[in-house]
Scaffold this motif. Structure first.
Motif, PDB file in Angstrom:
ATOM      1  N   GLY A  35     -44.122  15.961  40.375  1.00 20.16           N
ATOM      2  CA  GLY A  35     -45.549  16.015  40.067  1.00 20.16           C
ATOM      3  C   GLY A  35     -45.960  15.202  38.870  1.00 20.16           C
ATOM      4  N   ILE A  36     -45.127  14.266  38.455  1.00 18.31           N
ATOM      5  CA  ILE A  36     -45.432  13.432  37.293  1.00 18.31           C
ATOM      6  C   ILE A  36     -46.255  12.241  37.760  1.00 18.31           C
ATOM      7  CG2 ILE A  36     -44.429  11.985  35.481  1.00 18.31           C
ATOM      8  CD1 ILE A  36     -41.977  13.893  35.585  1.00 18.31           C
ATOM      9  N   GLU A  37     -47.486  12.157  37.288  1.00 16.16           N
ATOM     10  CA  GLU A  37     -48.404  11.129  37.771  1.00 16.16           C
ATOM     11  C   GLU A  37     -47.975   9.730  37.345  1.00 16.16           C
ATOM     12  OE1 GLU A  37     -52.152  12.416  36.287  1.00 16.16           O
ATOM     13  OE2 GLU A  37     -52.261  14.187  37.576  1.00 16.16           O
ATOM     14  N   SER A  38     -47.428   9.608  36.151  1.00 15.28           N
ATOM     15  CA  SER A  38     -46.999   8.305  35.623  1.00 15.28           C
ATOM     16  C   SER A  38     -45.545   8.051  35.986  1.00 15.28           C
ATOM     17  CB  SER A  38     -47.186   8.268  34.108  1.00 15.28           C
ATOM     18  OG  SER A  38     -46.496   9.364  33.499  1.00 15.28           O
ATOM     19  N   ASN A  39     -45.191   8.318  37.239  1.00 16.31           N
ATOM     20  CA  ASN A  39     -43.781   8.323  37.622  1.00 16.31           C
ATOM     21  C   ASN A  39     -43.083   6.977  37.417  1.00 16.31           C
ATOM     22  OD1 ASN A  39     -45.690   7.908  39.902  1.00 16.31           O
ATOM     23  ND2 ASN A  39     -43.848   7.397  41.050  1.00 16.31           N
ATOM     24  N   LEU A  40     -43.707   5.880  37.823  1.00 16.00           N
ATOM     25  CA  LEU A  40     -43.062   4.581  37.683  1.00 16.00           C
ATOM     26  C   LEU A  40     -42.981   4.159  36.221  1.00 16.00           C
ATOM     27  CD1 LEU A  40     -41.787   2.072  38.843  1.00 16.00           C
ATOM     28  CD2 LEU A  40     -44.084   1.140  39.243  1.00 16.00           C
ATOM     29  N   ALA A  41     -44.060   4.349  35.485  1.00 12.72           N
ATOM     30  CA  ALA A  41     -44.055   3.969  34.075  1.00 12.72           C
ATOM     31  C   ALA A  41     -43.001   4.754  33.303  1.00 12.72           C
ATOM     32  CB  ALA A  41     -45.435   4.190  33.465  1.00 12.72           C
ATOM     33  N   ASP A  42     -42.914   6.059  33.555  1.00  8.46           N
ATOM     34  CA  ASP A  42     -41.921   6.878  32.863  1.00  8.46           C
ATOM     35  C   ASP A  42     -40.505   6.433  33.214  1.00  8.46           C
ATOM     36  OD1 ASP A  42     -44.159   8.223  32.039  1.00  8.46           O
ATOM     37  OD2 ASP A  42     -43.379  10.214  32.493  1.00  8.46           O
ATOM     38  N   ALA A  43     -40.285   6.099  34.470  1.00  8.52           N
ATOM     39  CA  ALA A  43     -38.962   5.628  34.886  1.00  8.52           C
ATOM     40  C   ALA A  43     -38.606   4.324  34.186  1.00  8.52           C
ATOM     41  CB  ALA A  43     -38.925   5.447  36.403  1.00  8.52           C
ATOM     42  N   GLU A  44     -39.553   3.419  34.084  1.00 11.58           N
ATOM     43  CA  GLU A  44     -39.305   2.152  33.396  1.00 11.58           C
ATOM     44  C   GLU A  44     -38.989   2.366  31.927  1.00 11.58           C
ATOM     45  OE1 GLU A  44     -42.185  -0.715  36.148  1.00 11.58           O
ATOM     46  OE2 GLU A  44     -42.837  -0.067  34.153  1.00 11.58           O
ATOM     47  N   ILE A  45     -39.752   3.250  31.275  1.00 10.79           N
ATOM     48  CA  ILE A  45     -39.542   3.500  29.847  1.00 10.79           C
ATOM     49  C   ILE A  45     -38.170   4.112  29.602  1.00 10.79           C
ATOM     50  CG2 ILE A  45     -40.322   4.932  27.911  1.00 10.79           C
ATOM     51  CD1 ILE A  45     -43.205   4.511  29.063  1.00 10.79           C
ATOM     52  N   LEU A  46     -37.772   5.073  30.414  1.00 13.45           N
ATOM     53  CA  LEU A  46     -36.472   5.720  30.215  1.00 13.45           C
ATOM     54  C   LEU A  46     -35.313   4.809  30.587  1.00 13.45           C
ATOM     55  CD1 LEU A  46     -37.155   9.384  31.393  1.00 13.45           C
ATOM     56  CD2 LEU A  46     -36.897   8.525  29.056  1.00 13.45           C
ATOM     57  N   ALA A  72     -35.390   7.064  40.272  1.00 10.20           N
ATOM     58  CA  ALA A  72     -36.004   7.855  39.206  1.00 10.20           C
ATOM     59  C   ALA A  72     -37.489   8.044  39.452  1.00 10.20           C
ATOM     60  CB  ALA A  72     -35.777   7.178  37.855  1.00 10.20           C
ATOM     61  N   SER A  73     -38.165   6.977  39.857  1.00 10.69           N
ATOM     62  CA  SER A  73     -39.595   7.064  40.125  1.00 10.69           C
ATOM     63  C   SER A  73     -39.882   8.068  41.236  1.00 10.69           C
ATOM     64  CB  SER A  73     -40.131   5.677  40.499  1.00 10.69           C
ATOM     65  OG  SER A  73     -41.507   5.730  40.775  1.00 10.69           O
ATOM     66  N   GLU A  74     -39.048   8.070  42.254  1.00  9.66           N
ATOM     67  CA  GLU A  74     -39.222   9.022  43.354  1.00  9.66           C
ATOM     68  C   GLU A  74     -39.006  10.455  42.877  1.00  9.66           C
ATOM     69  OE1 GLU A  74     -37.356   9.991  47.791  1.00  9.66           O
ATOM     70  OE2 GLU A  74     -36.811   8.139  46.741  1.00  9.66           O
ATOM     71  N   SER A  75     -37.991  10.671  42.032  1.00  7.22           N
ATOM     72  CA  SER A  75     -37.737  12.012  41.492  1.00  7.22           C
ATOM     73  C   SER A  75     -38.913  12.513  40.675  1.00  7.22           C
ATOM     74  CB  SER A  75     -36.474  11.987  40.621  1.00  7.22           C
ATOM     75  OG  SER A  75     -35.325  11.699  41.391  1.00  7.22           O
ATOM     76  N   PHE A  76     -39.476  11.623  39.881  1.00  3.08           N
ATOM     77  CA  PHE A  76     -40.614  12.016  39.045  1.00  3.08           C
ATOM     78  C   PHE A  76     -41.840  12.323  39.900  1.00  3.08           C
ATOM     79  CE2 PHE A  76     -38.865   9.330  35.275  1.00  3.08           C
ATOM     80  CZ  PHE A  76     -37.898  10.294  35.059  1.00  3.08           C
ATOM     81  N   ALA A  77     -42.058  11.541  40.923  1.00  9.59           N
ATOM     82  CA  ALA A  77     -43.190  11.806  41.815  1.00  9.59           C
ATOM     83  C   ALA A  77     -43.042  13.174  42.480  1.00  9.59           C
ATOM     84  CB  ALA A  77     -43.292  10.698  42.870  1.00  9.59           C
ATOM     85  N   GLU A  78     -41.828  13.502  42.908  1.00 10.01           N
ATOM     86  CA  GLU A  78     -41.576  14.809  43.523  1.00 10.01           C
ATOM     87  C   GLU A  78     -41.800  15.947  42.532  1.00 10.01           C
ATOM     88  OE1 GLU A  78     -37.627  14.493  44.954  1.00 10.01           O
ATOM     89  OE2 GLU A  78     -38.162  13.290  46.731  1.00 10.01           O
TER      90      GLU A  78
END
Length: 284
Positions: free
Chosen positions: A18-29, A10-16
């Motif tokens: 362009g989501i800067e808070s990719n790891l935090a967003d993945a953890e929250i979801l 998920a973190s990798e998908s968010f980074a791709e």
């Protein structure tokens, strides 16, 4: 699948995306999908626990939506703000961390006055973040808030019912709100719409999902700030305080508006990144 692997994907998908808070967003979801706290999630990851199929499908659906830049808070239905967990969704402006700093500055100014029962008005309250923070942290205050948007008020009313049902929330235009309080208010605070109408915000979460009514402030972005100034001049007692949030490039213009109207002690305040993000002034 191991939780750690699901989180990494998920973190990798968010980074791709362009989501800067990719790891935090993945953890929250991921925590949201499991029905646990983010802190508990980290413990489960450490113990190499797995995610079951139903939870994984829920998580993957959320990851897909977030990768499309749907706001995280729309997916979880909540936004953290200081000591609050506010209900939010489409139609209401999602409160930002910068506004927490503005609220903190207002609270400091209010506490310095050491008033027994201060009266506070929040103009354009949105989700109620500022008003409810003040009501929670200064319980002796009488807090009044106004919001124009019925769509936003769907959430604001729930937040007021949860955190401060005794505070006053009304629907209306901030230009003529609370005439019964003219000359009686100790603090007016506002995070008004301040983006110029022809400017497109950088982040898709903002320009695609935040309500236009909460974003745009006329040709130069200052129309609603001018209305806030006029209402504050009407509402505040002599010597009382006004706090307005603004964009970082608007500091000089906002000070000029207030100085031209005779406000005293007009000062610009910074956020934690050192950017000019608020003005404070005293009613003469």
């Amino acid at each position: 699948m191991l939780l750690k692997a699901a989180l990494a994907q998920a973190s990798e998908s968010f980074a791709e995306a362009g989501i800067e808070s990719n790891l935090a967003d993945a953890e929250i979801l991921l925590a949201f999908s499991l029905g646990i706290s983010r802190a508990d999630l980290l413990g489960k990851i450490f113990l190499a626990e797995r995610i079951n199929q139903d939870q994984l499908e829920t998580f993957e659906e959320l990851v897909n939506k977030r990768s499309q830049r749907i706001p995280l808070q729309h997916l979880t239905g909540s936004a953290a703000f200081r000591f609050l967990e506010l209900e939010v969704g489409p139609g209401v402006f999602i409160p930002r961390f910068e506004t927490e700093v503005v609220t903190s500055a207002a609270l400091d100014l209010l506490r310095k006055k050491n008033l027994d029962n201060p009266v506070v008005v929040d103009l354009a309250t949105g989700s109620g973040a500022i008003a409810l923070s003040i009501a929670l942290e200064v319980p002796e205050a009488k807090v009044c808030a106004v919001e124009l948007s019925e769509a936003a008020l769907e959430y604001t009313r729930k937040n007021f019912a949860k955190y401060s049902p005794a505070s006053q929330l009304v629907q209306g235009d901030l230009k003529d709100a609370f005439p019964e309080l003219d000359g009686q208010v100790d603090l007016v605070i506002s995070n008004p719409p301040y983006i110029p109408k022809d400017m497109v915000p950088i982040y898709p979460e903002v320009h695609l999902h935040d309500p236009s009514l909460a974003l745009y402030g006329g040709d130069d972005g200052l129309d609603i700030i001018r209305n806030v100034e006029r209402s504050a001049a009407r509402l505040l007692k002599p010597g009382a305080v006004l706090v307005i949030e603004h964009a970082d490039m608007q500091a000089e213009a906002v000070r000029a508006i207030l100085l031209a109207k005779g406000w005293l002690e007009v000062k610009t305040g910074q956020d934690l990144a050192g950017r000019d993000r608020m003005v404070t002034a005293v009613k003469q």
